[in-house]
Write a protein that holds these residues in place. Structure first.
Motif, PDB file in Angstrom:
ATOM      1  N   LEU A 114      -4.154   0.466 -91.651  1.00  0.00           N
ATOM      2  CA  LEU A 114      -3.977  -0.193 -90.331  1.00  0.00           C
ATOM      3  C   LEU A 114      -4.209  -1.695 -90.201  1.00  0.00           C
ATOM      4  N   LEU A 115      -4.861  -2.302 -91.382  1.00  0.00           N
ATOM      5  CA  LEU A 115      -5.399  -3.615 -91.585  1.00  0.00           C
ATOM      6  C   LEU A 115      -4.223  -4.653 -91.072  1.00  0.00           C
ATOM      7  N   GLU A 116      -2.950  -4.411 -91.690  1.00  0.00           N
ATOM      8  CA  GLU A 116      -1.854  -5.383 -91.570  1.00  0.00           C
ATOM      9  C   GLU A 116      -1.200  -5.175 -90.080  1.00  0.00           C
ATOM     10  N   ILE A 117      -1.135  -4.050 -89.454  1.00  0.00           N
ATOM     11  CA  ILE A 117      -0.855  -4.035 -88.073  1.00  0.00           C
ATOM     12  C   ILE A 117      -1.850  -4.608 -87.192  1.00  0.00           C
ATOM     13  N   GLN A 118      -3.140  -4.662 -87.458  1.00  0.00           N
ATOM     14  CA  GLN A 118      -3.807  -5.428 -86.587  1.00  0.00           C
ATOM     15  C   GLN A 118      -3.887  -6.951 -86.882  1.00  0.00           C
ATOM     16  N   ARG A 119      -3.953  -7.264 -88.282  1.00  0.00           N
ATOM     17  CA  ARG A 119      -3.643  -8.866 -88.535  1.00  0.00           C
ATOM     18  C   ARG A 119      -2.479  -9.345 -87.744  1.00  0.00           C
ATOM     19  N   ALA A 120      -1.359  -8.550 -87.608  1.00  0.00           N
ATOM     20  CA  ALA A 120      -0.183  -8.984 -87.180  1.00  0.00           C
ATOM     21  C   ALA A 120      -0.266  -9.474 -85.770  1.00  0.00           C
ATOM     22  N   PHE A 121      -1.462  -9.128 -85.258  1.00  0.00           N
ATOM     23  CA  PHE A 121      -1.431  -9.527 -83.663  1.00  0.00           C
ATOM     24  C   PHE A 121      -1.850 -11.097 -83.479  1.00  0.00           C
ATOM     25  N   VAL A 137     -14.585  -7.156 -91.008  1.00  0.00           N
ATOM     26  CA  VAL A 137     -13.705  -6.756 -91.911  1.00  0.00           C
ATOM     27  C   VAL A 137     -12.143  -7.192 -91.668  1.00  0.00           C
ATOM     28  N   VAL A 138     -11.676  -7.226 -90.374  1.00  0.00           N
ATOM     29  CA  VAL A 138     -10.285  -7.517 -90.185  1.00  0.00           C
ATOM     30  C   VAL A 138     -10.153  -8.966 -89.976  1.00  0.00           C
ATOM     31  N   PHE A 139     -11.292  -9.721 -89.158  1.00  0.00           N
ATOM     32  CA  PHE A 139     -10.782 -11.327 -89.167  1.00  0.00           C
ATOM     33  C   PHE A 139     -12.424 -11.799 -89.590  1.00  0.00           C
ATOM     34  N   PRO A 140     -12.944 -11.528 -91.024  1.00  0.00           N
ATOM     35  CA  PRO A 140     -14.233 -12.124 -91.284  1.00  0.00           C
ATOM     36  C   PRO A 140     -14.065 -13.807 -91.191  1.00  0.00           C
ATOM     37  N   ASN A 141     -13.095 -14.497 -90.949  1.00  0.00           N
ATOM     38  CA  ASN A 141     -13.025 -15.792 -90.758  1.00  0.00           C
ATOM     39  C   ASN A 141     -13.059 -16.200 -89.442  1.00  0.00           C
ATOM     40  N   ALA A 142     -12.974 -15.496 -88.564  1.00  0.00           N
ATOM     41  CA  ALA A 142     -12.867 -15.870 -87.036  1.00  0.00           C
ATOM     42  C   ALA A 142     -13.964 -16.987 -86.484  1.00  0.00           C
ATOM     43  N   ARG A 143     -13.377 -17.775 -85.591  1.00  0.00           N
ATOM     44  CA  ARG A 143     -14.204 -18.896 -85.470  1.00  0.00           C
ATOM     45  C   ARG A 143     -15.588 -18.393 -84.299  1.00  0.00           C
ATOM     46  N   PHE A 144     -15.228 -17.429 -83.692  1.00  0.00           N
ATOM     47  CA  PHE A 144     -16.295 -17.189 -82.801  1.00  0.00           C
ATOM     48  C   PHE A 144     -16.378 -15.438 -82.987  1.00  0.00           C
ATOM     49  N   LYS A 145     -17.742 -15.046 -83.255  1.00  0.00           N
ATOM     50  CA  LYS A 145     -17.969 -13.547 -83.179  1.00  0.00           C
ATOM     51  C   LYS A 145     -18.868 -13.296 -82.382  1.00  0.00           C
ATOM     52  N   PHE A 146     -18.798 -11.987 -81.662  1.00  0.00           N
ATOM     53  CA  PHE A 146     -19.673 -11.706 -80.871  1.00  0.00           C
ATOM     54  C   PHE A 146     -19.948 -10.004 -80.930  1.00  0.00           C
ATOM     55  N   PHE A 147     -21.013  -9.461 -80.762  1.00  0.00           N
ATOM     56  CA  PHE A 147     -21.307  -8.128 -81.040  1.00  0.00           C
ATOM     57  C   PHE A 147     -22.108  -7.792 -79.437  1.00  0.00           C
TER      58      PHE A 147
END
Ligand code: DC
Length: 225
Positions: A114-121, A137-147
């Protein structure tokens, strides 16, 4: 700094923490695309339920990916999920679909598929992605991360209201038990368990309403530029 095409905001957290509505509001405010990754797991689970496969057997679930025909159409308010060209927006929100999603989500090969399907967004100008492993995992380089976090009691109350508003039946005690069970399954699985990314900002939404959480997240993003 990443270039504009890689502008990603990730919002991870347990079910009922409010990450779905937060992601919608942030995406709208910043004019970014939206990925509801939980919906993708729910769609796969629904397909599995329809075909009567054993969701606990990785090899049976992986086969479903060969013919996984999904799309999201823009609706008035939310995007509408389709499975095999059928609108399944109500079905995927039911508790049994959520529980089934949590079961298919345990399999490492399914997550990989499912990784590729998600990254295609991820398309310009950028993406707000909500789920369990968006920042790890899916976007480890994201600029902003919230939990996003909230107590089990509050999350059960929120889910209850959501289901009732959708015209579905619900029971608070039952929901609370299901949420606890799903938390445990999502946190303890070996493949991409639910946990905050090291560089994520942890937000406890228990005592905040949606507008307050949204404001907190947006001001953090704006301040960081
Ligand atoms: O966010 P949600 O309740 O729609 O997600 C349903 C299930 O899907 C959740 O219990 C775990 C799984 N999931 C996941 O493992 N990873 C994601 N990124 C999103 C959802």
């Amino acid at each position: 700094m990443q270039d504009e095409t890689a502008y990603v905001v990730t919002i991870d957290g347990p079910g009922g923490s409010g990450k779905g509505s937060l992601a919608i509001r942030v995406a709208r405010e910043l004019n970014l695309h939206l990925l509801d990754s939980g919906a993708i797991y729910r769609l796969l689970a629904l397909k599995g339920l329809q075909q009567g496969v054993d969701l606990d057997q990785q090899h049976e679930v992986v086969v479903l990916l060969n013919d996984f025909n999904i799309r999201f159409d823009a609706g008035d308010d939310l995007s509408i999920p389709y499975l095999d060209n059928r609108d399944v927006s109500t079905e995927i929100r039911r508790e049994d679909a959520g529980d089934a999603a949590s079961r298919v989500a345990r399999h490492a090969e399914v997550r990989q598929g499912l990784l590729e399907i998600q990254r295609a967004f991820l398309k310009p100008p950028g993406l707000v992605a909500d789920g369990r492993d968006m920042g790890t995992v899916v976007f480890p380089n994201a600029r902003f991360k919230f939990f996003l976090y909230a107590s089990i009691e509050i999350r059960a109350q929120r889910r209850y209201k959501q289901l009732i508003n959708m015209g579905l039946s619900a029971n608070i005690a039952h929901l609370q038990a299901e949420i606890a069970e799903r938390d445990e399954r999502d946190q303890k699985r070996s493949a991409s368990p639910l946990k905050p990314a090291e560089d994520a900002l942890i937000v406890d939404s228990s005592l905040l309403d949606q507008a307050q959480v949204t404001e907190l997240v947006l001001s953090h993003i704006r301040e960081a530029g």
